[in-house]
Design a protein around this motif. Structure first.
Motif: not given
Length: 612
Positions: A104-111, A113-123, A149-152, A322-328
């Motif tokens: 449904r979402k294809g190349d729309d952003p999913l994640m 992380f830092k300064e990068e954006v990853y689409s549904y299809e990328d992941i 692992l740490y978040n990535s 969603f956006a994700m960081e590594t630590w609080f």
């Protein structure tokens, strides 16, 4: 990104494009205009272009919420009401959700992380490649794969790839080392481990004691084959274009999550695929109303059930990102929310009081967040926190065993200090030591059971006696003390393991901590009992003062004396620079307790007498 501006002349029908099983069966009409002040018991509705809205509705359950900026203009928003309570029939597993949402979402952003954006299809492409590679290694349905692992983004893809291969994810806390790490890996029966350069040092303290591990994959540039590590990149060489054909059902295990083990050896909580579907659906449709115009934010680790089941699965099922960081980071938290343009965040443990203790800034309220959802916020600061940061807090309660959540404060009927009412798939009760229900107002153990199959833990892995003990009389026994009121609202009192008994009286460490943390010079407090020479416990407080504060132990005692019954006032006070904590910001009190009170200030030794 498909997020258009709305205006009275051309409103965006935010709900009409939602594909999470919620047809537009009716409309809310909201107005962002001159509304006088915040109503503290209401949640602002989902935004358009990630702006906070201050909603009026013809629905009886909706009320005014939020504080509009001065001179704000009139803006119309139209949104669907919450959807069906139960996930659609076609969603039985994590892989069902992934496949449908990627289509449904294809190349729309999913994640983000830092300064990068990853689409549904990328992941998804990476996940397919990993799944194919795992199958090529002989990993079959039900086999265990440990992640250290740490978040990535690669961690997310690895989780999805493990799911697609029909294997079971065993995410490990990155703080583990030596015997503790070896125990979890050995207990899980995993023969494959994926780690990274940042966790390698800890891993190698346990490496010689691992019994079943045959394959070790290392993320990063350090895998050269000479030290036995294979490069994680080789897992990405599989077929990225197709998902493996694996037959999975709602009751197949998705994950084994090891508890902190503060009262004994860690236990592996086995959660099935449908628990992930159900909790994600509950989070985005029933606990909150999340649309594609929201962006979720978390710093919580992917080795923790909260980030997995609410942030990731919630975003997938709401067809948003969603956006994700590594630590609080308390000092950077709302700057991160601004940077990611996030509207919803999860909190846990001591986050809210720690954030509230940060030095005030003129732009505190200038952030896009509309709702924070979590647990353990001190009741006496909730409204001040909301006013300062212009955000609505939703307190709830749950644990890994219950599929992250068990109850939540209703948005239109919130009671500050309460953790709310049961969810659509849970029942809660307060029971005595014989599992008999207690009347409103009486304290006992909180027990939970599911009303929908495959939504909570299946077992503690390879621990049938512990499983039977926890599930006795068909209720999950949480080990937490609580109470309920006449209207069915539940209240958390304390962990049974941390409850203090002094001179025949019960003392809630949670209550004493809240009193201490209300002192303006206190950053954070941890309260626990130590054995008394007279039997039972003495109340002990470990305290982190605010930077530059001139604080004395007697200041703490006098502050508590004004707010607590005399028997709850700490006898021992110790100032520290930091607390040992889990990766989810929970203080490891048992470690503080092990340090004893030899270097603590003693109220009785100092000769200070409390007024009774």
């Amino acid at each position: 990104m498909g997020r258009e501006s709305a205006s009275p002349s051309s409103p965006r029908l935010a709900g009409s494009e939602r594909r999470c099983g919620c047809p537009p069966s009716g409309w809310w009409v909201g107005i962002d205009g001159r509304i006088p002040g915040r109503r503290p018991d209401t949640e602002p509705a989902a935004p358009v272009r990630r702006r906070k809205l201050f909603v009026l509705s013809s629905r009886p359950s909706a009320r005014i919420g939020g504080r509009p900026p001065a001179g704000s203009s009139i803006q119309m928003t139209i949104e669907t009401p919450p959807g069906p309570e139960v996930p659609p029939d076609e969603y039985e597993t994590v892989t069902d959700v992934i496949e449908d949402k990627v289509a449904r979402k294809g190349d729309d952003p999913l994640m983000h992380f830092k300064e990068e954006v990853y689409s549904y299809e990328d992941i998804d492409a990476k996940a397919n490649a990993i799944a194919a590679s795992l199958q090529g290694l002989g990993i079959e349905k039900g086999d265990k794969v440990c992640t250290f692992l740490y978040n990535s983004p690669d961690y997310l893809a690895l989780w999805f790839g493990i799911a697609k291969a029909g294997a079971v994810l065993v995410p490990l806390n990155v703080s583990l080392k030596a015997n503790g790490l070896a125990y979890n890996i050995n207990d899980s029966d995993a023969d494959t481990v994926v780690l990274e350069e940042g966790t390698r040092e800890n891993y190698e303290t346990a490496r010689d004691d691992l019994e079943n591990v045959e394959r070790e994959y290392l993320m990063g540039d350090g895998a050269d084959g000479e030290d036995g590590y294979r490069s994680f990149d080789t897992l990405l060489d599989g077929d990225a274009d197709a998902s493996p054909d694996v037959s999975l059902g709602p009751d197949d295990p998705m994950c084994i999550l090891y508890t902190s083990g503060t009262t004994g050896m860690p236990k592996g909580v086995v959660l099935p695929h449908y628990s992930y579907v159900n909790t994600g659906w509950e989070y985005c449709n029933n606990m909150l109303t999340i649309t594609e115009d929201d962006r979720l934010f978390t710093h919580l680790p992917l080795f923790h059930v909260n980030a997995q089941q609410t942030t990731v699965m919630g975003a997938l099922l709401a067809e948003t990102d969603f956006a994700m960081e590594t630590w609080f980071s308390a000092s950077e938290y709302f700057d991160q929310i601004r940077e990611y343009d996030a509207t919803i965040f999860n909190y846990i443990g001591t986050m809210i009081p720690v954030l509230f203790k940060q030095e005030e800034r003129e732009d505190d309220a200038d952030n896009p967040a509309r709702v924070g959802i979590g647990a353990a916020a001190p009741p006496d600061i909730i409204e001040d926190f909301e006013e300062r940061f212009d955000v609505f807090l939703r307190e709830g309660y749950g644990l890994t065993e219950t599929g992250t959540s068990a109850c939540i404060n209703p948005a239109d009927e919130r009671r500050i200090g309460s953790v709310g009412k049961s969810l659509t798939y849970t029942e809660l009760e307060i029971v005595d030591e014989h599992d008999r229900p207690l009347p409103p107002g009486e304290e006992g153990e909180i027990v939970v059971r599911n009303t929908r199959p495959n939504t909570v833990m299946q077992e503690y892995y390879k621990k049938p006696e512990k499983t039977a003990e926890t599930f006795r009389n068909l209720w999950i026994h949480t080990g937490d003390i609580g109470k309920k009121d006449e209207d069915g609202f539940f209240y958390f009192v304390d962990r049974k393991a941390y409850a203090i008994r002094r001179r025949g009286e019960n003392v809630s460490s949670f209550e004493v901590e809240a009193a201490i943390e209300s002192h303006p010079d206190v950053q954070e407090a941890a309260v626990f009992g130590v054995p008394s020479e007279l039997g039972e416990d003495e109340v002990t407080a470990a305290i982190i003062p605010k930077s530059g504060a001139d604080l004395e132990p007697l200041d703490i005692v006098k502050h508590c004396e004004e707010r607590l019954a005399y028997f709850k006032v700490p006898r021992y006070v110790r100032f520290v620079d930091d607390f040992p904590k889990t990766a989810t910001e929970r203080v490891e009190k048992y470690k503080l307790k092990e340090e004893g009170v030899d270097d603590a200030w003693d109220r009785e030794e100092a000769g200070y007498e409390l007024e009774r």
